[in-house]
Design a protein around this motif. Structure first.
Motif, PDB file in Angstrom:
ATOM      1  N   ILE A 148      95.452  55.367  32.134  1.00 17.81           N
ATOM      2  CA  ILE A 148      96.517  56.351  32.293  1.00 17.81           C
ATOM      3  C   ILE A 148      97.835  55.601  32.318  1.00 17.81           C
ATOM      4  O   ILE A 148      98.126  54.841  33.246  1.00 17.81           O
ATOM      5  CB  ILE A 148      96.346  57.168  33.591  1.00 17.81           C
ATOM      6  CG1 ILE A 148      94.966  57.830  33.637  1.00 17.81           C
ATOM      7  CG2 ILE A 148      97.465  58.197  33.700  1.00 17.81           C
ATOM      8  CD1 ILE A 148      94.714  58.809  32.520  1.00 17.81           C
ATOM      9  N   LYS A 149      98.616  55.790  31.264  1.00 16.65           N
ATOM     10  CA  LYS A 149      99.880  55.060  31.152  1.00 16.65           C
ATOM     11  C   LYS A 149     101.001  55.815  31.852  1.00 16.65           C
ATOM     12  O   LYS A 149     101.146  57.022  31.690  1.00 16.65           O
ATOM     13  CB  LYS A 149     100.225  54.839  29.677  1.00 16.65           C
ATOM     14  CG  LYS A 149      99.201  53.955  28.958  1.00 16.65           C
ATOM     15  CD  LYS A 149      99.584  53.704  27.511  1.00 16.65           C
ATOM     16  CE  LYS A 149      98.565  52.798  26.837  1.00 16.65           C
ATOM     17  NZ  LYS A 149      98.909  52.547  25.407  1.00 16.65           N
ATOM     18  N   SER A 150     101.797  55.080  32.607  1.00 15.60           N
ATOM     19  CA  SER A 150     102.885  55.674  33.372  1.00 15.60           C
ATOM     20  C   SER A 150     104.170  55.720  32.550  1.00 15.60           C
ATOM     21  O   SER A 150     104.488  54.789  31.811  1.00 15.60           O
ATOM     22  CB  SER A 150     103.118  54.854  34.653  1.00 15.60           C
ATOM     23  OG  SER A 150     104.268  55.325  35.331  1.00 15.60           O
ATOM     24  N   ASP A 151     104.894  56.818  32.686  1.00 17.36           N
ATOM     25  CA  ASP A 151     106.195  56.939  32.028  1.00 17.36           C
ATOM     26  C   ASP A 151     107.282  56.225  32.821  1.00 17.36           C
ATOM     27  O   ASP A 151     108.372  55.974  32.305  1.00 17.36           O
ATOM     28  CB  ASP A 151     106.576  58.417  31.879  1.00 17.36           C
ATOM     29  CG  ASP A 151     105.643  59.153  30.928  1.00 17.36           C
ATOM     30  OD1 ASP A 151     105.150  58.507  29.981  1.00 17.36           O
ATOM     31  OD2 ASP A 151     105.405  60.361  31.139  1.00 17.36           O
ATOM     32  N   ASP A 152     106.957  55.910  34.054  1.00 13.97           N
ATOM     33  CA  ASP A 152     107.897  55.218  34.938  1.00 13.97           C
ATOM     34  C   ASP A 152     107.600  53.717  34.909  1.00 13.97           C
ATOM     35  O   ASP A 152     106.500  53.286  35.250  1.00 13.97           O
ATOM     36  CB  ASP A 152     107.748  55.752  36.368  1.00 13.97           C
ATOM     37  CG  ASP A 152     108.808  55.210  37.312  1.00 13.97           C
ATOM     38  OD1 ASP A 152     109.457  54.191  36.975  1.00 13.97           O
ATOM     39  OD2 ASP A 152     108.975  55.794  38.391  1.00 13.97           O
ATOM     40  N   LYS A 153     108.557  52.923  34.485  1.00 15.05           N
ATOM     41  CA  LYS A 153     108.360  51.479  34.385  1.00 15.05           C
ATOM     42  C   LYS A 153     108.056  50.839  35.739  1.00 15.05           C
ATOM     43  O   LYS A 153     107.495  49.744  35.805  1.00 15.05           O
ATOM     44  CB  LYS A 153     109.586  50.825  33.764  1.00 15.05           C
ATOM     45  CG  LYS A 153     109.827  51.219  32.301  1.00 15.05           C
ATOM     46  CD  LYS A 153     111.039  50.505  31.729  1.00 15.05           C
ATOM     47  CE  LYS A 153     111.248  50.884  30.267  1.00 15.05           C
ATOM     48  NZ  LYS A 153     112.432  50.202  29.679  1.00 15.05           N
ATOM     49  N   LYS A 154     108.439  51.514  36.814  1.00 12.09           N
ATOM     50  CA  LYS A 154     108.206  50.975  38.147  1.00 12.09           C
ATOM     51  C   LYS A 154     106.787  51.266  38.640  1.00 12.09           C
ATOM     52  O   LYS A 154     106.362  50.726  39.657  1.00 12.09           O
ATOM     53  CB  LYS A 154     109.229  51.556  39.130  1.00 12.09           C
ATOM     54  CG  LYS A 154     110.676  51.162  38.811  1.00 12.09           C
ATOM     55  CD  LYS A 154     111.626  51.751  39.837  1.00 12.09           C
ATOM     56  CE  LYS A 154     113.073  51.373  39.526  1.00 12.09           C
ATOM     57  NZ  LYS A 154     114.020  51.962  40.513  1.00 12.09           N
ATOM     58  N   VAL A 155     106.100  52.136  37.918  1.00 13.13           N
ATOM     59  CA  VAL A 155     104.733  52.503  38.316  1.00 13.13           C
ATOM     60  C   VAL A 155     103.762  51.908  37.304  1.00 13.13           C
ATOM     61  O   VAL A 155     103.895  52.120  36.095  1.00 13.13           O
ATOM     62  CB  VAL A 155     104.561  54.039  38.358  1.00 13.13           C
ATOM     63  CG1 VAL A 155     103.128  54.404  38.726  1.00 13.13           C
ATOM     64  CG2 VAL A 155     105.550  54.655  39.339  1.00 13.13           C
ATOM     65  N   ARG A 158      97.204  52.794  35.274  1.00  8.54           N
ATOM     66  CA  ARG A 158      96.013  52.726  36.128  1.00  8.54           C
ATOM     67  C   ARG A 158      94.751  53.015  35.316  1.00  8.54           C
ATOM     68  O   ARG A 158      94.758  53.806  34.374  1.00  8.54           O
ATOM     69  CB  ARG A 158      96.110  53.709  37.295  1.00  8.54           C
ATOM     70  CG  ARG A 158      96.276  55.157  36.890  1.00  8.54           C
ATOM     71  CD  ARG A 158      96.457  56.033  38.121  1.00  8.54           C
ATOM     72  NE  ARG A 158      96.686  57.427  37.774  1.00  8.54           N
ATOM     73  CZ  ARG A 158      95.719  58.299  37.486  1.00  8.54           C
ATOM     74  NH1 ARG A 158      94.455  57.905  37.512  1.00  8.54           N
ATOM     75  NH2 ARG A 158      96.009  59.550  37.180  1.00  8.54           N
ATOM     76  N   PRO A 159      93.662  52.353  35.664  1.00 10.44           N
ATOM     77  CA  PRO A 159      92.389  52.568  34.957  1.00 10.44           C
ATOM     78  C   PRO A 159      91.859  53.972  35.239  1.00 10.44           C
ATOM     79  O   PRO A 159      92.033  54.502  36.337  1.00 10.44           O
ATOM     80  CB  PRO A 159      91.473  51.487  35.532  1.00 10.44           C
ATOM     81  CG  PRO A 159      92.054  51.180  36.880  1.00 10.44           C
ATOM     82  CD  PRO A 159      93.534  51.332  36.730  1.00 10.44           C
ATOM     83  N   ASN A 160      91.217  54.550  34.239  1.00 11.59           N
ATOM     84  CA  ASN A 160      90.681  55.901  34.387  1.00 11.59           C
ATOM     85  C   ASN A 160      89.188  55.937  34.084  1.00 11.59           C
ATOM     86  O   ASN A 160      88.400  56.453  34.863  1.00 11.59           O
ATOM     87  CB  ASN A 160      91.425  56.864  33.449  1.00 11.59           C
ATOM     88  CG  ASN A 160      90.983  58.301  33.611  1.00 11.59           C
ATOM     89  OD1 ASN A 160      90.831  58.791  34.724  1.00 11.59           O
ATOM     90  ND2 ASN A 160      90.798  58.991  32.496  1.00 11.59           N
ATOM     91  N   ALA A 161      88.805  55.367  32.959  1.00 15.65           N
ATOM     92  CA  ALA A 161      87.392  55.326  32.569  1.00 15.65           C
ATOM     93  C   ALA A 161      87.188  54.097  31.701  1.00 15.65           C
ATOM     94  O   ALA A 161      86.974  54.189  30.503  1.00 15.65           O
ATOM     95  CB  ALA A 161      87.008  56.599  31.836  1.00 15.65           C
TER      96      ALA A 161
END
Length: 265
Positions: A148-155, A158-161
């Motif tokens: 799951i790719k974050s649109d916020d560079k500060k976040v 995270r792995p999903n599957a």
């Protein structure tokens, strides 16, 4: 349950979607608008058809702003006076490959003429209703991002599957029939009337689902040469360029060799 049997097909399909994203978004917007209008409710939670249309749009990363605009359009005035209807066309392409076309149109005569022209100019023949539908099976298709790719560079992403063995068990637990590795995604296949239950089952196990849609899977894929595959793909491309066409399915078996040859076109 096999994870890699359809990778060539999925890889080429994803490339085609990326190349035609603007046209695809326009068609999906129409589909969302019609689903919202027919369901009479702008809330997907209360409108099953709209929920399915939105899920399909999210499957190809259609922006939320475009989805909202399409829903809002359904309850506007003036420009939304047209009444759309679903129609399907069936026929055979080069090398006898069966082709099934789903359309959303406000003018049957125009759509029929356009689809017939696409077939005739690509070495195919438009058939009668039911002439090829029996060669396909309706299935549910669920897309799951591995990361799951974050649109916020500060976040951080995270792995999903990410683990295939764990994901395979999760699919089985949720009631899925099969899955395939599509690079940065998993595609889960379900019985057409069990898609929402499988999606809920995956989400209950902590797996985030990107989107889902109903699809048509050939029951007996047709083996063709690379030369004929290129002719079939030209027919598919010509059909998908038509504004009224929503989906095009065919029975051509997409081998790694054919996928590579089509990517070079």
């Amino acid at each position: 349950m096999s994870g890699h049997s359809k990778w060539a097909t999925t890889k080429h399909k994803k490339a085609a979607i990326d190349a035609k994203r603007s046209t695809l978004f326009s068609k999906l917007s129409r589909n969302i608008t019609v689903a919202a209008k027919l369901g009479g409710d702008p809330n997907p939670d209360n409108n099953a058809s709209l929920a399915a249309a939105v899920a399909r749009a999210r499957m190809v990363s259609m922006p939320n702003a475009k989805i909202k605009a399409a829903i809002d359009k359904a309850f506007g005035a003036g420009a939304d006076a047209a009444v759309y209807e679903n129609v399907t066309y069936e026929g055979y392409g080069p090398a006898g490959v069966a082709v099934y076309v789903e359309c959303l149109t406000d003018n049957r005569n125009r759509t029929a003429a356009d689809v017939r022209s696409a077939f005739s100019h690509s070495g195919g023949n438009l058939g009668t209703s039911g002439s090829v539908a029996f060669q396909f099976e309706r299935k549910g298709s669920i897309a799951v991002d591995k990361i799951i790719k974050s649109d916020d560079k500060k976040v951080e992403d995270r792995p999903n599957a990410t683990d295939e063995d764990e994901f395979m068990m999760a699919v089985a637990e949720a009631g899925g029939e099969d899955y395939e590795d599509a690079g940065d995604q998993w595609i889960v296949y379900t019985a057409y009337d069990n898609m929402q239950n499988v999606q809920a089952g995956l989400e209950a196990q902590g797996i985030e689902v990107k989107g889902s849609e109903l699809t048509m899977v050939p029951t007996t894929p047709s083996q063709v040469s690379v030369a004929d595959a290129k002719k079939v793909q030209r027919l598919v491309d010509r059909l998908e360029e038509l504004e009224d066409v929503q989906n095009v399915y065919n029975t051509m078996e997409m081998t790694d060799e054919i996928a590579a040859a089509l990517d070079e076109e």
